[in-house]
Design a protein around this motif. Structure first.
Motif, mmCIF file in Angstrom:
data_model
loop_
_atom_site.group_PDB
_atom_site.id
_atom_site.type_symbol
_atom_site.label_atom_id
_atom_site.label_comp_id
_atom_site.label_asym_id
_atom_site.label_seq_id
_atom_site.Cartn_x
_atom_site.Cartn_y
_atom_site.Cartn_z
ATOM 1 N N GLY A 1 0.611 -1.294 0.077
ATOM 2 C CA GLY A 1 0.043 -0.073 -0.089
ATOM 3 C C GLY A 1 0.954 1.272 0.069
ATOM 4 O O GLY A 1 2.086 0.967 0.355
ATOM 5 N N ARG B 1 0.527 4.365 1.743
ATOM 6 C CA ARG B 1 0.545 4.916 3.072
ATOM 7 C C ARG B 1 1.610 4.192 3.785
ATOM 8 O O ARG B 1 2.324 4.576 4.705
ATOM 9 N N GLN B 2 1.368 2.867 3.508
ATOM 10 C CA GLN B 2 2.005 2.120 4.791
ATOM 11 C C GLN B 2 3.537 1.916 4.115
ATOM 12 O O GLN B 2 4.203 1.398 4.792
ATOM 13 N N THR C 1 -6.511 -1.879 -5.971
ATOM 14 C CA THR C 1 -6.207 -1.631 -4.785
ATOM 15 C C THR C 1 -5.661 -0.196 -4.487
ATOM 16 O O THR C 1 -5.907 0.197 -3.559
ATOM 17 N N ALA D 1 -6.507 2.179 -6.169
ATOM 18 C CA ALA D 1 -7.429 3.190 -6.867
ATOM 19 C C ALA D 1 -8.552 3.322 -5.272
ATOM 20 O O ALA D 1 -8.865 4.443 -4.882
ATOM 21 N N GLN D 2 -8.562 2.203 -4.510
ATOM 22 C CA GLN D 2 -9.331 2.069 -3.402
ATOM 23 C C GLN D 2 -8.655 2.758 -2.342
ATOM 24 O O GLN D 2 -9.276 3.448 -1.768
ATOM 25 N N GLY E 1 -8.888 6.564 -3.065
ATOM 26 C CA GLY E 1 -10.128 6.963 -3.080
ATOM 27 C C GLY E 1 -10.835 7.551 -1.632
ATOM 28 O O GLY E 1 -11.789 7.950 -1.674
ATOM 29 N N LYS E 2 -10.039 6.789 -0.494
ATOM 30 C CA LYS E 2 -10.520 7.199 0.709
ATOM 31 C C LYS E 2 -10.348 8.634 0.994
ATOM 32 O O LYS E 2 -9.358 9.277 0.541
ATOM 33 N N ALA E 3 -11.242 9.066 1.952
ATOM 34 C CA ALA E 3 -11.197 10.448 2.339
ATOM 35 C C ALA E 3 -9.825 10.819 3.008
ATOM 36 O O ALA E 3 -9.325 10.117 3.335
ATOM 37 N N ALA F 1 -7.218 11.317 1.293
ATOM 38 C CA ALA F 1 -6.028 11.160 0.474
ATOM 39 C C ALA F 1 -5.952 12.203 -0.913
ATOM 40 O O ALA F 1 -6.975 12.511 -1.031
ATOM 41 N N ILE G 1 -8.850 8.946 -9.674
ATOM 42 C CA ILE G 1 -8.402 7.278 -9.919
ATOM 43 C C ILE G 1 -8.901 6.816 -10.954
ATOM 44 O O ILE G 1 -8.447 5.703 -11.352
#
Lengths: 188, 188
Positions: free
Chosen positions: B24, B26-27, B107, B109-110, B113-115, B117, B123
């Motif tokens: 991911g 962010r991770q 993955t 895109a998802q 897509g989170k608020a 980001a 996306i």
DNA sequence: GTCTATAATGTGATAGAC
DNA sequence: GTCTATCACATTATAGAC
């Protein structure tokens, strides 16, 4: 019994559930939950031993909510085909939210599936209630193919439609795919 | 020209691409990228102004890779049905990796897509090359339904099959669903 | 151009007053 | 039980030596 304590625990789980859904688990901080729930940041450790524990509680809450939903569908219709339609209707009703934030199970599963994350339970178990229930409906329908494969097929198309609808930000994608899925079921 | 500099930039993008996929965005930390690429953490800011800029470069690299793939498929077959089969074959070949880490586009895109980001571009544009290409194939096939809806339908089923296969950790789910998708295409 | 040291910030988690 | 102050740590990012 334990009114206050359980009450606040429930408030925390409720807010965390919504925030994990809309922002993701890792992206959601204690500060976020504190703002929503109007509880001081430090207090969470009185109600839960860690952030992971909150996640576990959220997952458990979702699982019981799913079970209640399935039981309700089981009661409200005796024809398996109509029961599956309850599932599709639920997705249609939630199309707006699903298009905005994705599938609450799918997005969480995907985040927890990434390397380095420690899921509270094997992520596929979030889908097992749906899969088992759908399998039983297909068995009752006595359709041609293997019931468990039909069940997985429905999950695949529902999940894919939700995700593409989310990615494109268009509820109509999900709605249209639900129509096609309904037609396919009629053709069985 | 600019051999060394562009070379290291490419190495960074290459490692970041793989890590963003497996862990991911962010991770994945600069420490992770530094370990893989054997470059000191601080040096990234000589090659890129920020982490977001690395993400943007990764996305751009993926888009051009996709374009090359589509061009290759366009060359290697003249029949649109066979061209779509190239797409399905690609998924089948990658079934093991897709089952392990999910769809590299889906993955990402998802996650983006989170608020909260800030995606480097809308996306859905990650999927537009595939969608446009598939639409043109369906137009060339002159099948019954609207070509753009057929194209989206293929994406929905491929994406859903990949995700469920990933969630359950079973490549056979994807493989089986690709068989069904192939049969559906034959019935058009 | 390449590297090290370090700043600035936000995180999950703890200690202890009341 | 409830709250505040703070810790220890990891993160992105910067400053400056060589």
């Amino acid at each position: 019994m334990n009114g206050k304590l359980e009450d606040k625990r429930a408030r925390i789980v409720d807010s965390a559930d919504r925030l994990f859904y809309q922002q993701g688990y890792r992206q959601t901080s204690f500060t976020d939950i504190a703002r929503e729930t109007r509880l001081p940041r430090g207090n969470f450790y009185y109600y839960f031993p860690s952030k992971d524990a909150i996640l576990a509680a959220v997952v458990a809450a979702r699982l019981t909510a799913i079970q209640h939903m399935l039981n309700e569908w089981e009661r409200s219709a005796s024809d398996p085909r109509q029961r599956i339609d309850r599932f599709l209707q639920m997705l249609r009703t939630a199309a707006g939210e699903l298009s905005r934030f994705g599938c609450p199970l799918g997005t969480l599963a995907q985040e927890l599936g990434k390397a380095g994350a420690a899921p509270p339970l094997p992520i596929y178990q979030l889908f097992e209630p749906f899969r088992g229930w759908l399998t039983r409906q297909f068995e009752a329908m006595g359709s041609a193919g293997a019931a468990d494969e039909q069940a997985m097929h429905v999950l695949v198309r529902a999940q894919g439609a939700t995700q593409m609808s989310h990615i494109y930000g268009r509820p109509s994608i999900l709605e249209h795919e639900l129509d096609r899925l309904s037609e396919w079921l009629d053709g069985l």
